[in-house]
Design a protein around this motif. Structure first.
Motif: not given
Length: 195
Positions: A117-132
């Motif tokens: 599912e390319a749309s899922v991969a694109t969305l998640i790969n563009d997302m920042e999670f700001y883990e620390f």
């Protein structure tokens, strides 16, 4: 009992004791916005002594105060510009979920659950999670970030805190004013969680 049934039962008790809460004004009485984590172990009203009408409580994963996230940007701008908050308290906490993963791990979990599912991969790969990796250092970074941000009113008092899930205690880690005679007390290492 399902959550739906529990919600309805609890709401009935709440309504019975509602009293004159309908007269609470829309702007927060303490002119305060609290940015904190969505962790289910945190109850900001209880550990900060807040009541309905006192403050805006903005919750997200990690309690990050980054304004390039849609939630943070919308919430803080509305809180300050439309509803008069002039103080922001940022709370991170020990044993936060953000300490226990890296963004790529989460991206791999999501994409492997939706193979092809390319749309899922694109969305998640563009997302920042700001883990620390260190709640005290992270909260200090958030305070400095907000102090320099053009959308935050210059007169805003901004403090950074760490809540200990092990004890319920809060400690101020970044403040321009003295709290209890101390400025930014560091009583223990939050990176190692020494006990």
């Amino acid at each position: 009992m399902s959550n739906v049934e529990q919600f309805l039962e609890a709401n009935g008790s709440y309504v019975a004791a509602f009293g004159d809460k309908s007269s609470i004004p829309l702007p927060p009485g303490k002119k305060l916005a609290v940015v904190t984590c969505q962790d289910a172990r945190l109850n900001p009203a209880a550990h900060l002594g807040l009541k309905e009408g006192d403050a805006h409580v903005i919750r997200n994963a990690g309690g990050i105060a980054i304004l390039n996230t849609s939630t943070g940007r919308r919430s803080l701008v509305i809180s300050q510009r439309m509803l008069g908050t002039r103080e922001i308290a940022i709370f991170h906490h020990t044993d936060c979920g953000m300490l226990h993963f890296h963004a790529q791990q989460l991206r791999d979990i999501v994409t492997s659950a939706a193979p092809g599912e390319a749309s899922v991969a694109t969305l998640i790969n563009d997302m920042e999670f700001y883990e620390f990796s260190d709640p005290a250092a992270s909260v200090k970074n958030d305070v400095e970030y907000l102090k320099a941000h053009p959308l935050v009113l210059k007169e805003t008092k901004i403090t950074g805190w760490v809540y200990e899930v092990e004890t319920g205690k809060v400690g101020v880690f970044c403040s321009d004013h003295k709290v209890g005679g101390l400025i930014c007390p560091l009583s223990r290492s939050y990176r190692s969680f020494d006990r």
